[in-house]
Design a protein around this motif. Structure first.
Motif, short mmCIF file in Angstrom:
data_model
loop_
_atom_site.label_atom_id
_atom_site.label_comp_id
_atom_site.label_asym_id
_atom_site.label_seq_id
_atom_site.Cartn_x
_atom_site.Cartn_y
_atom_site.Cartn_z
N LEU A 134 22.04 -8.16 -95.67
CA LEU A 134 21.89 -8.18 -94.22
C LEU A 134 22.83 -7.16 -93.58
O LEU A 134 22.43 -6.36 -92.75
CB LEU A 134 22.20 -9.59 -93.71
CG LEU A 134 22.03 -9.82 -92.23
CD1 LEU A 134 20.56 -9.71 -91.85
CD2 LEU A 134 22.57 -11.18 -91.82
N PHE A 138 22.37 -2.48 -91.77
CA PHE A 138 22.71 -1.89 -90.48
C PHE A 138 23.83 -0.87 -90.67
O PHE A 138 24.72 -1.08 -91.47
CB PHE A 138 23.17 -2.96 -89.50
CG PHE A 138 22.08 -3.93 -89.18
CD1 PHE A 138 21.16 -3.63 -88.20
CD2 PHE A 138 21.95 -5.10 -89.88
CE1 PHE A 138 20.13 -4.50 -87.92
CE2 PHE A 138 20.93 -5.98 -89.61
CZ PHE A 138 20.01 -5.68 -88.62
N VAL A 146 29.85 -3.21 -82.19
CA VAL A 146 29.58 -4.53 -81.64
C VAL A 146 30.80 -5.43 -81.78
O VAL A 146 31.20 -6.12 -80.84
CB VAL A 146 28.37 -5.16 -82.35
CG1 VAL A 146 28.16 -6.58 -81.89
CG2 VAL A 146 27.13 -4.33 -82.09
N ALA A 149 33.31 -4.45 -79.33
CA ALA A 149 32.88 -4.82 -77.99
C ALA A 149 33.18 -6.31 -77.77
O ALA A 149 33.50 -6.74 -76.67
CB ALA A 149 31.39 -4.55 -77.81
N VAL A 150 33.10 -7.09 -78.84
CA VAL A 150 33.32 -8.53 -78.74
C VAL A 150 34.80 -8.85 -78.66
O VAL A 150 35.24 -9.60 -77.79
CB VAL A 150 32.66 -9.26 -79.93
CG1 VAL A 150 33.08 -10.71 -79.95
CG2 VAL A 150 31.15 -9.14 -79.84
N VAL A 151 35.59 -8.29 -79.60
CA VAL A 151 36.98 -8.73 -79.68
C VAL A 151 37.94 -7.87 -78.87
O VAL A 151 39.09 -8.25 -78.67
CB VAL A 151 37.47 -8.77 -81.15
CG1 VAL A 151 36.69 -9.78 -81.93
CG2 VAL A 151 37.39 -7.41 -81.79
N LEU A 236 36.65 2.63 -77.82
CA LEU A 236 36.64 1.24 -78.30
C LEU A 236 37.61 1.02 -79.43
O LEU A 236 37.65 -0.05 -80.02
CB LEU A 236 35.23 0.88 -78.79
CG LEU A 236 34.17 0.86 -77.70
CD1 LEU A 236 32.80 0.84 -78.30
CD2 LEU A 236 34.38 -0.34 -76.81
N VAL B 18 18.80 -14.92 -87.40
CA VAL B 18 20.23 -14.94 -87.70
C VAL B 18 20.97 -13.95 -86.81
O VAL B 18 21.99 -14.26 -86.20
CB VAL B 18 20.47 -14.59 -89.19
CG1 VAL B 18 21.95 -14.43 -89.47
CG2 VAL B 18 19.87 -15.66 -90.08
N MET B 19 20.40 -12.74 -86.70
CA MET B 19 21.06 -11.71 -85.90
C MET B 19 21.12 -12.10 -84.43
O MET B 19 22.11 -11.84 -83.76
CB MET B 19 20.35 -10.37 -86.06
CG MET B 19 20.49 -9.74 -87.43
SD MET B 19 22.20 -9.52 -87.95
CE MET B 19 22.73 -8.24 -86.85
N LEU B 22 23.94 -14.52 -84.02
CA LEU B 22 25.23 -13.85 -84.19
C LEU B 22 25.56 -13.01 -82.96
O LEU B 22 26.67 -13.06 -82.43
CB LEU B 22 25.19 -12.94 -85.43
CG LEU B 22 25.35 -13.62 -86.78
CD1 LEU B 22 25.25 -12.59 -87.90
CD2 LEU B 22 26.69 -14.34 -86.84
N GLY B 26 28.56 -13.80 -80.49
CA GLY B 26 29.60 -12.79 -80.44
C GLY B 26 29.80 -12.24 -79.05
O GLY B 26 30.89 -12.28 -78.49
N VAL B 27 28.71 -11.78 -78.47
CA VAL B 27 28.82 -11.08 -77.20
C VAL B 27 29.26 -12.03 -76.08
O VAL B 27 30.04 -11.66 -75.21
CB VAL B 27 27.49 -10.39 -76.86
CG1 VAL B 27 27.53 -9.83 -75.46
CG2 VAL B 27 27.24 -9.28 -77.86
N ILE B 30 33.03 -12.55 -75.24
CA ILE B 30 33.86 -11.57 -74.53
C ILE B 30 34.36 -12.21 -73.24
O ILE B 30 33.77 -13.14 -72.73
CB ILE B 30 33.07 -10.31 -74.14
CG1 ILE B 30 32.23 -9.81 -75.30
CG2 ILE B 30 33.98 -9.21 -73.67
CD1 ILE B 30 31.51 -8.52 -74.96
N LEU B 277 24.36 1.63 -73.73
CA LEU B 277 25.15 0.60 -74.43
C LEU B 277 26.64 0.79 -74.16
O LEU B 277 27.34 -0.17 -73.82
CB LEU B 277 24.89 0.66 -75.94
CG LEU B 277 25.78 -0.27 -76.77
CD1 LEU B 277 25.39 -1.71 -76.56
CD2 LEU B 277 25.73 0.08 -78.24
N ILE B 281 29.09 -1.72 -72.32
CA ILE B 281 30.27 -2.32 -72.95
C ILE B 281 31.48 -2.13 -72.04
O ILE B 281 32.29 -3.03 -71.86
CB ILE B 281 30.53 -1.67 -74.33
CG1 ILE B 281 29.49 -2.16 -75.35
CG2 ILE B 281 31.93 -2.02 -74.84
CD1 ILE B 281 29.59 -1.52 -76.71
N LEU B 293 21.13 -4.79 -78.48
CA LEU B 293 21.32 -5.13 -79.88
C LEU B 293 20.06 -5.74 -80.47
O LEU B 293 19.64 -5.39 -81.57
CB LEU B 293 22.49 -6.09 -80.04
CG LEU B 293 23.83 -5.41 -79.82
CD1 LEU B 293 24.95 -6.43 -79.84
CD2 LEU B 293 24.06 -4.35 -80.86
N VAL B 297 18.03 -4.27 -83.46
CA VAL B 297 17.84 -5.07 -84.67
C VAL B 297 16.35 -5.14 -85.01
O VAL B 297 15.95 -4.94 -86.16
CB VAL B 297 18.41 -6.49 -84.48
CG1 VAL B 297 17.92 -7.41 -85.58
CG2 VAL B 297 19.93 -6.47 -84.49
#
Lengths: 299, 325
Positions: A134, A138, A146, A149-151, A236, B18-19, B22, B26-27, B30, B277, B281, B293, B297
């Motif tokens: 998986l 990518f 990503v 961007a999240v953390v 970033l 799944v993606m 996730l 995740g997003v 923030i 994007l 962000i 995303l 994906v």
């Protein structure tokens, strides 16, 4: 004790390596880069992040200009009067440290997961390998982007992001190698001697899958450095207080269109030389240590 | 084959789910977008009203539920910043990114295969060595820095090409494209070249390795012994055999072109999805990030699926090899 296939002695490896002159030059260059990075505070004329040492009147000077503090801006200065040469040395430190640390941790993590996956087999193996599939489907830049961007920003966060994009690669490589080793007789012998599973995995199989992996990791450090630079360029990656080469290049972007090329140009050259040197050393090591791997890369 | 295709399709759908979970989890972890979007002088009541309007006061699982329900309807929320639906916002930018990626692919293939052939046929010559050195450099050069240097040389010093933007676009079947006008082509050239660099190096290596391997095979020697000209051997026997891996890699790499377009678009201010994007962000525009995303994906899963199926159909050896691993 475990049996090992016959291997070249370190002396032979050294001689083999030295046969390629380009690779020898690459090692010398790499050592130079490492030493100037480590001794940056000693060899740089200025501490670029000590604001007391910066003079705003010296901002955006072209390469070769004299600083008011007496030394020469051989590579020019940026908009805050920071000596680009010093900034590059400090930036190299950050870039190399981030690349090396993240690769080493990713290597250890990926190796552990790959070994467990190969040795345990069954549902655990399938689950872990699906996860690896998986992730590897990518591009790493997308995953890292990503995650960041999240953390958010920070040295620790970029290291975590770089670890998370690299581990899967090692896990898969190690698992493949370990599956081959697992079928060999020395593993059967160890089992017959009733050694514990962890002992067989880490004392017997691990040493045999390690050498090719270290070579792969060498080249991966270069990838990690390039990825970190790209992320920092996009804003970033590293925070402004600990600028890596990528951030220096990014700072120069704003001045590029007015013809002040040096703020972006020289950090990029430093980055390029570092990456090329690591790649050349890694390529040569791979050829010398493991001829079987060479065909993979079409070299 | 059909069973394989079905299993592969199910796998792709599972990956999508799944993606999506996730990405969402995740997003949405923030920081609070309210802090960024609302006037800092706003009072408590105003903040509460805005939070409710954006749906941010709901528990996370409920936000995800409405998000999944919306996803099936093609609605992934509204952009906080632009206050328009996120999906159309991205789809509107998609043609620019796709055009850039296709242009890069064309450059990489058009240059990579001939150069790789030359390097494979004459590995010892200076041309072969120069091509390989160039390809090592292409692997090592950080893409974003090359982009800056291209701008510096071609825009700042030579003044030949415009540094940023997309230029004039013409409508073809309702989609704006820039490669049909001279101005558009000028704008397209640098970003496409920049994006192509990595794939170009990869294709050179692949073609070179494939050529060298093919030349050592008996069928090539036989064809030569039969009296066929070198040109014909190359065109019919060698090229055909190296094209399978080349086509596969080209297909798979299309996805990473779209990912790397994020960097290229940022440098050249190319108005594609990638730039959107990064902009999103920077202002924590979550719905746009999530929508981007998921669309990417989906694009990836589709590309991987198609390449996998085509490859399996083309080369039965792949199926056998799969079963062993």
């Amino acid at each position: 004790m475990f049996m090992q296939p016959a291997q070249a002695t370190s002396g032979q490896i050294f001689v083999d390596y030295a046969r390629d002159r380009v690779a020898v030059v690459a090692v010398v260059v790499l050592c130079l880069i490492l030493s100037v990075a480590v001794f940056a505070p000693v060899v740089s004329p200025q501490n670029p992040y000590n604001l007391a040492q910066l003079d705003i009147l010296d901002s955006k000077l072209a390469p070769g200009a004299k600083a008011s503090a007496g030394f020469t801006y051989w590579l020019g200065s940026d908009e805050q009067g920071r000596d680009m040469y010093s900034a590059i040395l400090y930036g190299l430190r950050t870039s190399l440290a981030v690349g090396a640390v993240s690769t080493l941790v990713a290597l250890a993590l990926g190796m552990a997961i790959g070994l467990i996956s190969a040795y345990a087999g069954g549902w655990l193996d399938s689950l872990l390998m699906r996860l690896v599939d998986l992730q590897l489907s990518f591009p790493s830049i997308l995953i890292a982007l990503v995650l960041l961007a999240v953390v958010g920003q920070g040295v620790d966060k970029i290291v975590i992001a770089l670890i998370l994009v690299q581990w899967a690669y090692y896990a898969r490589t190690v698992r493949g190698a370990a599956l081959v080793e697992k079928r060999k007789e020395y593993v059967d012998a160890a089992r017959v001697m009733a050694f514990s599973n962890p002992r067989i995995v880490f004392r017997h199989i691990l040493p045999n899958v390690l050498p090719p992996l270290i070579v792969v990791a060498t080249v991966q450090i270069a990838h990690a450095i390039a990825l970190e630079a790209t992320l920092s360029f996009l804003g970033l990656g590293m925070p402004i207080t600990e600028p890596s080469l990528g951030l220096l290049i990014s700072n120069g972007f704003a001045h590029l269109l007015s013809g002040r090329y040096w703020i972006s140009f020289f950090p990029g050259v430093a980055l390029l030389i570092t990456i090329v040197a690591i790649n050349l050393v890694g390529d040569r090591l791979r050829d010398v240590l493991n001829p079987r791997l060479a065909s993979h890369y079409g070299a | 084959m059909l069973a394989f295709a079905l299993r592969r399709l199910l796998q792709s759908i599972a990956v999508l789910f799944v993606m999506s979970a996730l990405v969402f989890a995740g997003v949405y972890a923030i920081g609070n977008p309210v802090d960024i979007l609302i006037n800092p002088q706003a009072d408590q009541a105003e903040i509460a009203r805005a939070t409710a309007a954006l749906g941010l006061d709901q528990p996370l699982w409920r936000q995800y539920w409405s998000f999944i329900a919306g996803a099936f309807a093609g609605d992934l929320g509204r952009s906080f910043a632009a206050n328009v639906p996120a999906v159309p916002l991205i789809l509107e930018r998609m043609p620019a990114t796709l055009e850039l990626a296709v242009a890069a692919m064309v450059i990489a293939v058009a240059l990579g295969i001939p150069l790789g052939l030359v390097a494979g046929l004459r590995p010892g010559s200076w041309a072969g060595k120069a091509i390989m050195a160039g390809s090592i450099l292409g692997f090592s050069l950080p893409t974003f820095w090359v982009g800056l240097m291209l701008i510096m040389v071609f825009s700042v010093y030579l003044g030949w090409l415009p540094p940023t933007g997309r230029g004039e676009t013409l409508m073809v079947l309702g989609v704006p494209v820039s490669f049909l006008s001279w101005d558009g082509l000028l704008h397209l050239f640098m970003p496409a070249l920049n994006l192509a660099l990595f794939q170009l190096s990869l294709l050179i290596r692949l073609t070179r390795a494939g050529t060298r391997e093919a030349l050592a095979q008996d069928y090539v020697r036989f064809a030569r012994a039969k009296g066929l000209s070198m040109e014909r051997v190359l065109r019919v026997h060698v090229l055909k055999n190296i094209l399978i891996p080349v086509v596969t890699v080209t297909g798979l790499e299309f996805g990473s072109l779209i990912a790397f377009a994020i960097v290229t678009e940022t440098i050249f201010a190319w108005p594609g999805m990638g730039k959107l994007l990064i902009d999103s962000i920077n202002v924590l525009d979550r719905p746009v990030i999530v929508a981007y995303l998921l669309i990417v994906v989906l694009l990836f899963v589709l590309i991987n699926l198609v390449v996998d199926l085509v490859y399996t159909a083309l080369d039965p050896r792949v199926r056998l090899a799969r079963r062993e691993v």
